[in-house]
Structures are given as structure tokens and as C-alpha cells.
Design an enzyme around this catalytic site. Structure first.
Site, PDB file in Angstrom:
ATOM      1  N   GLN A 490       0.856  -1.192   0.000  1.00 16.16           N
ATOM      2  CA  GLN A 490       0.000   0.000   0.000  1.00 16.16           C
ATOM      3  C   GLN A 490       0.892   1.241   0.000  1.00 16.16           C
ATOM      4  O   GLN A 490       1.688   1.438   0.908  1.00 16.16           O
ATOM      5  CB  GLN A 490      -0.922   0.025   1.223  1.00 16.16           C
ATOM      6  CG  GLN A 490      -1.928   1.173   1.183  1.00 16.16           C
ATOM      7  CD  GLN A 490      -2.707   1.326   2.478  1.00 16.16           C
ATOM      8  OE1 GLN A 490      -2.170   1.763   3.483  1.00 16.16           O
ATOM      9  NE2 GLN A 490      -3.991   0.958   2.455  1.00 16.16           N
ATOM     10  N   TYR A 571      -5.301  11.788   3.727  1.00 17.02           N
ATOM     11  CA  TYR A 571      -3.916  11.928   3.285  1.00 17.02           C
ATOM     12  C   TYR A 571      -3.890  12.688   1.955  1.00 17.02           C
ATOM     13  O   TYR A 571      -4.922  13.171   1.488  1.00 17.02           O
ATOM     14  CB  TYR A 571      -3.239  10.555   3.205  1.00 17.02           C
ATOM     15  CG  TYR A 571      -3.128   9.883   4.559  1.00 17.02           C
ATOM     16  CD1 TYR A 571      -2.492  10.527   5.612  1.00 17.02           C
ATOM     17  CD2 TYR A 571      -3.670   8.621   4.787  1.00 17.02           C
ATOM     18  CE1 TYR A 571      -2.394   9.933   6.861  1.00 17.02           C
ATOM     19  CE2 TYR A 571      -3.584   8.012   6.036  1.00 17.02           C
ATOM     20  CZ  TYR A 571      -2.951   8.678   7.070  1.00 17.02           C
ATOM     21  OH  TYR A 571      -2.859   8.101   8.318  1.00 17.02           O
ATOM     22  N   ARG A 619      -7.653   2.440  -2.117  1.00 11.34           N
ATOM     23  CA  ARG A 619      -8.418   2.641  -0.875  1.00 11.34           C
ATOM     24  C   ARG A 619      -9.034   4.026  -0.910  1.00 11.34           C
ATOM     25  O   ARG A 619      -8.350   5.019  -1.173  1.00 11.34           O
ATOM     26  CB  ARG A 619      -7.532   2.503   0.363  1.00 11.34           C
ATOM     27  CG  ARG A 619      -8.259   2.915   1.649  1.00 11.34           C
ATOM     28  CD  ARG A 619      -7.556   2.501   2.925  1.00 11.34           C
ATOM     29  NE  ARG A 619      -7.882   1.116   3.252  1.00 11.34           N
ATOM     30  CZ  ARG A 619      -7.838   0.610   4.495  1.00 11.34           C
ATOM     31  NH1 ARG A 619      -7.490   1.371   5.508  1.00 11.34           N
ATOM     32  NH2 ARG A 619      -8.137  -0.649   4.727  1.00 11.34           N
TER      33      ARG A 619
END
Length: 783
Positions: A490, A571, A619
Site C-alpha cells: 500500500q 492523506y 483505498r
């Protein structure tokens, strides 16, 4: 004590009965606006467990009720020409009029005064009462009079429904689904006495309008629906009785008590009819209020405080189950494409009260069909599976491009905050390696940052230099050498949440010194006291995109099976997608298509650098849990955009975008967003979020709410979560390293005994079947 009860429905009457029986000296008066022989409504529903409560608290009323009910143990789901009959449910139906009359008789026999045809419009007229119970229903005058105090919230749900009746006999609770030119109609049906059944008709607002039901009277709409459900009615008619079309009001009150006034039943809280809990909730309210007075017989204030404190959690749990259930019916088109067995399983498990294991105990033949259905889906992916003797859903393999996973269990990405200069170390080797050995089908790294300035904390892992690449290669090689698990890298960039403390020092809190410059879509700090990020320039975007590509290439050399782009949790890339964090006025701000522009650019560049035969996922935060933020509907568009760019899986998380979000937590609380994206967009999804048991994993996969299930905290304390589940379900060929085979053999032997003992305990603990009257009634109805 002088007690006045406003409202002669089940809640008010049952409270009067319990109080008068326990405290004969109390003067109790019930005021009811209707006449005693008014016959509004059709049947009500109780579960076996509820009947057990009635027997425990007042056997005389219990006996009267059970002498007049129709009992059923099965639920039938009629969908697209199929019928699925699911046993072991234990419910009974009773005429609402009969129930009220029985409660009237019991109350009078105890000395309760019943006053009919009297509307209480002003509680000041009840000034001599020590206790005023407002059990005056959904349209409570007392609640509305003191609305500023009780602070009710009324959520009118979009679907339209109408209560009708029929003379068609039924030996099960039936769900009928019919598609017409106007749209989809639902009938929730159950028998409540010989030759009488309740039919709750429901449809979405679009279908309601297209069918013209808004212009029809009661009789005309009944005749229309007789045409829709002609096959199901089998020649019987629909009967009306104040069968108006309405929207269901979900009512919640911030307070239930004001002085000596207490709200009870529908006046304080409602629960949708799809879980059959309205009357149950009302009468259990009465029991709880009675228990509060039994504990505090001399103090109204203490009793009411104890009632509100002690009862609220249970009411909110019931309402949450009802909320989840009603949403399933509101989005029926989302599931209309499903194979009938999966549709039926999804319906049965919609409220989370019923699960795969629960149904396996009560309806093993139905669960056997579910297992074969999921196995068939795996075979359609080209995977060799045994359909005749299928494994449980969580142990069916799954395929993304050329990557095949042995099962559907995923170790969720979990930041360890233990790297040194971004280099993963022995902690990461043991952490990821042990969970791979534990049997999970897919292992995720923690969010691995693509540059030094993209780190969340000083302890976060990175993949932007040779030392980090070598360390990751060591971990990947271990996973491949000692397990059959696949491992996914990830990749992310912290953005405005960078330069913060380790989780156990203060999650997302800015470093007091030694921080580094941070970037975001817009110059908005995470906390008011956080550092203000610099809004990204085009040059910044070019560098960040290239950093992601370089990390992807390093991940390929390190041997990862899959790579995921992190576009969630506030993020860097998530800050572009959410309107709460992106206030740009250039080509990268404004409409969703603009806000997606840069994240999609990064993803496409990574996809081009990653081999075609290897899968990629993204994601996303499917909702920001704050008004004005990303919605569930927009998240479907986000998922589709990434899928069109080459994403094979959408990893569905939520929130963490802004510090003042208000998530609605609970079991599997993020799974509905995965469900929506999977079934509206037709994409493979992975769900995550407070999923803790193998039973939940099986339920989610079988219902088609996700294709993979990620678990975080359960894996922290039990690396062998999957191996234990394999032992529980008897999946003997789960991979195990030779060093651990003796342990595997032992747990498989012991678990057979453990499961047998637990199953026997559960069967003994089931509520007893209340079949004193119903068998004769059903036999009569059948004849």
C-alpha cells in the site's frame, strides 16, 4: 401513587397492568382517544423471546395472548420465480384489536380505570397525577407540546407503505417481490388469526409516482395491488382499514423524561416494521419502566432516571437494527440483479441480527445452498472448487487478474510506527510474516510512503531508497517462502497529516519540533493548531506523481503481488477528492471530476508502471462523516473512475478526512458503503471496519456485500485468526508450515468437540416454542 397514562395502546396498557398487579394501592387511569371497539390496523408480531418476557411478567395476559395467536417458524422469500423457506425463526402474529381487547380485560380485572373517547390536549388538566406516562403514539401531543425539552428528531424515510389485510391463509412470514412496468413492489405478509393475514405493501417513491398511487383512494389502490400480487393472493382480496400511504417516521428523542412526565412506546422512539419490532419495543418499554419503579418504588424522579439510563442502549440497538433493515428495502434495486439464493441470504441477514452461523444452526439446508452458490461464483472466476461439498464462503478462493488468493480473509494495513529512517525492520518481518503463516489469503503492508516528506511520522515505513527496497524484499520473500498468502504494497503520501507524533504519543498531533514541510490540495490545517500545508503547485504534482511511480517500480522489484494506492483518510490524494479539504479554484478543484483529476493521474501512471498481469487496488473514504463532505453516492462515482483507469479492487474505508467528523460506529459499520459500491457500480470491493469474527466474514461474503474482508485489530492479537476459523469450519487443507503441523492437528481435533458443545448449548438456550394455540389455528387455516 396516582398514575395517569395517556394512550391506550400496548405500551400504556401493559405498564398499567404490571404496575397495578405489583402495587394494588396505586390509582391508575388510562385515557385513550379512540373508542374501545374501534378496529384500526390488522396484526402485530412477537418473537419467541418476547413471549418469554410476557410469561415471566404477567402469566394471565401471556396466556390470553397465546390462546389467540397464529404461530410460524419459517420465513418464505419469493423472488423471481423462486421460493426460499428458512426455518427456526419463532414468531407469532396476533390481531391488534384482539391484543388490545385482551389487555383491556386484564387491566380492568386488576382495577385499572379505562377512559375511552377522551383526547388529552393539555397535561395541566392532569395536575393531580404523581406520574404521567405519555404513551400517545407516533403523533404524541405531549411530546410535541414539550418539544423544546424532549428534542425529538423525526426522519421521514423515502419509501411509501400502506397496511392492508387479506383472507389468504399463510403458514410462514412471507416476503413477496414483484417487478412491474412502474417499478418494484414489496409485500411483507403474515397470518395473525385463522383466515386473516397482514399485508404491508411497500415501494420506492419513483415507483409510487409512476404507478399513480398518489391519486388513488384506499379501495382503488387495493384493487391495483391485487393485480400486482394476483399470484400471491391466490384469488383472495386485499382488505383496507385506514390503509393510507405514508412515509415511515424514524423518531428519536434526546430526552425521555420531563419532571413527572415520561415518554413511552412510539411517542419516544419508533422502529421500522421490517424487523417487526414496533409493538415489541413498546411492551418492553413498559416492562423496563415497571422494573424502574420496582427498584425505586417511593421516588418518581429516581425511577424515571433509572428507566431512561437503563433502557436507552437497548432501544438504540433495536433502532439501529431497524435502520439497517429499512435501508436494505429502500435500495432494493441495488440487489435486484443478484442470484436468488444470494438475494434471500442478504434479506435474512440485512439487520445484522441474523448471521451465517445463526442460520447454519437453524436452517442448515438453506445455508448449504448458500455455500454452493458462493462456490459456483468462484468457479465462474475459473477457479477449481468443489461445489458438491463446498467450503464456507470465507474459504472460497478469489482471483484478481492472475493473482489467486486461497481465501477471502485479508490482514488489513496497520501502521506500526516502528520503522527507522523509513526502513522496515525485524518487527515488520515478524508482524507480517506471522500473519501470513496464520493462513490469511492476502496481507497488506502498512501505508508505505513514497518520499521522506510524505511520511506521516518518523516511525512510518517508506519505499524511496535502496535500503528500504531491500528490507521489503526480505519480508516479501519470507511471506512467499513460508505461506501461500499474497502480499500487497500500500503506497501513500501523508499530505497535511504529515510531520505528526507516533500513534501512542498523540495520533495526528503535530510534532512540537523537528517537523518537515507538508503539502495538501489546499492550505487547510488538519487541527486548528496543526501546521498549515502548502497548496500544491503543478511542479509539486509532477514530483509526487513521479515518486509514486518510482515506489511502484521498487515494489515490483521487491516482489509484491499487488499494489494499492491510498486515496483515503485525509492523506494527500484524499485531500484532493473531498470537498471539505479541496477549495481550489483551478482545474483540480470544484466538481468531482476536477477533484479526481490528480489522484487519477497518479493512479494511471502507477498502472502503466505495474505489470498487466498483476492487480491494483485503491483505498477510498466512501464518506467523510460530515455534512458537505463526500457522500456514499459520490463514492460510487469515485470507484467507477478508478475502475475505468484500471483498478481491480476498491478498498472501502470511511472518514478520518477532517478532525471534527462524526462517524456512526458499530459492528461492520463501514460494510454498507462497500455493499453500495459493489452492487451499484458492479465492482469488486474489500470491506473493513469493526469486523471481528469469522461468522461476520462468512455473512458479508455470502450476502455479496464485499469480495474480500479485511480485519485489523483481531489480527493484532491473533495472527492465526484464519487457521482457527478453518479448524472451526473443518477446512482441513488450509496451508500450514511443517514446523506448525502438530499444532494444527491439535486445534482441529479439539475444535470438533468445542463446536459440538457450543452448538448443544445454543440449542438449549433457544427460546421455547410457544405452540399451545397456534398449531390448531394453522391446521384450521390450512383446512
Amino acid at each position: 401513587m396516582n398514575i395517569v397514562i395517556v394512550g391506550g395502546g400496548p405500551a400504556g396498557l401493559y405498564f398499567a397492568i404490571l404496575m397495578k398487579r405489583a402495587f394494588p394501592g396505586h390509582a391508575i387511569t388510562v385515557y385513550e382517544r379512540n373508542r374501545p371497539d374501534d378496529t384500526f390496523g390488522f396484526g402485530v408480531v412477537f418473537s419467541d423471546q418476547t413471549l418469554d418476557n410476557f410469561e415471566r411478567y404477567d402469566r394471565d395476559s401471556y396466556t390470553a395472548i397465546t390462546d389467540h395467536f397464529a404461530y410460524w417458524d419459517d420465513i418464505e422469500i419469493h423472488f423471481k420465480g423462486t421460493v426460499h423457506r428458512v426455518s427456526g425463526n419463532g414468531f407469532c402474529g396476533c390481531s391488534r384489536t384482539t391484543l388490545l381487547q385482551l389487555l383491556h380485560e386484564r387491566a380492568r380485572s386488576l382495577g385499572v380505570e379505562l377512559v375511552f373517547g377522551r383526547e388529552i390536549v393539555d397535561v395541566a388538566a392532569l395536575g393531580g397525577a404523581d406520574l404521567i406516562v405519555a404513551a400517545d403514539g407516533i403523533n404524541s401531543r405531549i411530546r410535541d407540546t414539550f418539544a423544546d425539552h424532549f428534542r425529538p428528531q423525526v426522519d421521514l424515510r423515502p419509501n411509501k407503505f400502506s397496511w392492508m389485510g387479506s383472507t389468504r391463509p399463510l403458514d410462514a412470514f412471507n416476503f413477496f417481490f414483484r417487478e412491474t412496468e412502474a417499478g418494484i413492489f414489496i409485500a411483507h405478509c403474515y397470518q395473525y388469526e385463522p383466515g386473516r393475514s397482514t399485508w404491508v405493501l411497500e415501494t420506492d417513491p419513483g415507483t409510487f409516482d409512476r404507478a399513480g398511487l398518489g391519486t388513488m383512494g384506499e379501495e382503488e389502490s387495493a384493487r391495483f395491488l391485487e393485480g400486482v400480487f394476483a399470484e400471491e393472493l391466490q384469488g383472495h382480496r386485499l382488505v383496507t382499514n385506514r390503509s393510507i400511504w405514508r412515509n415511515f417516521p424514524m423518531i428519536r428523542c434526546e430526552r425521555w423524561v420531563k419532571g413527572n412526565i415520561v415518554l413511552l412506546g412510539d411517542a419516544k422512539a419508533t422502529a421500522h416494521f421490517s424487523i417487526g419490532s414496533g409493538t415489541k419495543l413498546a411492551m418492553e418499554d413498559a416492562i423496563a419502566l415497571f422494573e424502574a419503579f420496582r427498584a425505586h418504588p417511593t421516588s418518581v424522579a429516581q425511577a424515571l432516571a433509572a428507566f431512561e439510563t437503563g433502557r436507552r442502549e437497548e432501544v438504540e440497538k433495536t433502532q439501529h437494527a431497524a435502520d439497517v433493515s429499512l435501508v436494505w428495502f429502500e435500495h432494493l434495486d441495488r440487489f435486484w440483479h443478484m442470484e436468488p439464493t444470494q438475494f434471500a441470504f442478504g434479506l435474512m441477514t440485512r439487520s445484522k441480527a441474523i448471521t451465517y452461523d445463526n442460520l447454519a444452526l437453524r436452517a442448515p439446508q438453506f445455508v448449504g445452498k448458500v455455500d454452493r452458490m458462493v462456490a459456483g461464483q468462484a468457479r465462474c472466476l475459473g477457479l477449481p472448487v468443489d461445489i458438491a461439498r463446498p467450503r464456507p464462503p470465507m474459504f472460497q478462493p478469489f482471483k484478481l487478474r492472475d493473482m489467486v488468493m486461497d481465501n477471502r480473509v485479508v490482514v488489513s494495513p496497520m501502521c506500526q510506527y516502528s520503522a527507522e529512517d523509513g526502513v522496515p525492520n525485524d518487527w515488520h518481518l515478524v508482524h507480517l510474516g506471522s500473519r501470513a503463516v496464520g493462513g490469511a489469503g492476502l496481507i497488506f503492508t502498512e501505508m508505505t510512503d513514497v518520499s521522506e516528506e510524505g511520511l506521516i511520522t518518523r516511525g512510518c515505513a517508506g519505499l524511496y531508497n535502496d535500503a528500504q527496497e531491500a528490507a521489503w524484499r526480505r519480508i516479501v520473500d519470507y511471506v512467499h517462502a513460508h505461506s501461500r498468502a499474497k502480499i500487497c504494497l500500500q503506497l501513500g503520501h501523508a499530505g497535511r497529516k504529515g510531520g505528526t507524533k507516533l500513534m501512542w504519543e498523540g495520533i495526528d498531533e503535530p510534532l512540537e519540533d523537528g517537523g518537515w514541510p507538508i503539502l495538501s490540495a489546499s492550505p487547510l490545517p488538519y487541527f486548528p493548531h496543526s501546521r498549515v500545508p502548502r497548496a500544491m503547485t503543478r511542479a509539486d504534482m509532477d514530483k509526487v506523481r513521479d515518486d509514486f511511480v518510482a515506489a511502484t517500480q521498487r515494489g515490483l522489484r521487491a516482489g509484491f503481488d499487488m499494489v494499492e494506492l491510498h486515496c483515503a483518510h485525509g492523506y494527500l490524494l484524499a485531500s484532493f477528492i473531498s470537498p471539505l479539504t479541496n477549495i481550489r479554484d483551478d482545474a483540480y478543484g470544484g466538481p468531482l471530476a476536477n477533484r479526481l483529476r490528480f489522484p487519477l493521474e497518479v493512479f494511471r501512471a502507477m498502472r502503466a508502471a505495474w505489470p498487466d498481469h498483476k492487480p491494483m487496488s485503491v483505498r477510498i473514504s466512501a464518506t467523510d462523516w460530515k455534512e458537505g463532505g463526500l457522500s456514499g453516492e459520490e463514492s460510487v462515482a469515485v470507484a467507477r473512475a478508478f475502475a475505468e483507469a484500471g483498478a481491480d479492487l476498491i478498498d472501502v474505508s470511511t472518514g478520518q478526512t477532517v478532525h471534527d467528523s462524526a462517524p456512526v460506529y458499530g459492528r461492520m459499520f463501514q460494510t454498507p458503503f462497500s455493499d453500495q459500491i459493489r452492487n451499484e457500480a458492479g465492482l469488486a470491493t474489500m470491506c473493513v471496519g469493526n469486523i471481528t469474527t469469522a461468522d461476520q466474514v462468512n455473512t458479508i461474503i455470502a450476502a455479496g456485500r464485499a469480495d474480500l474482508v479485511a480485519l485489523a485489530r483481531p489480527h493484532l492479537v491473533d495472527p492465526f485468526f484464519t487457521m482457527r476459523a478453518a479448524a472451526w469450519y473443518g477446512v482441513a487443507d488450509v496451508h500450514c508450515p511443517p514446523q506448525y503441523l502438530a499444532g494444527k492437528e491439535q486445534i482441529f481435533r479439539n475444535t470438533v468437540r468445542d463446536r459440538q458443545e457450543l452448538t448443544e448449548l445454543k440449542l438449549k438456550a433457544r427460546p421455547k416454542t410457544h405452540q399451545r394455540g397456534p398449531q390448531a389455528l394453522l391446521k384450521s387455516a390450512a383446512e
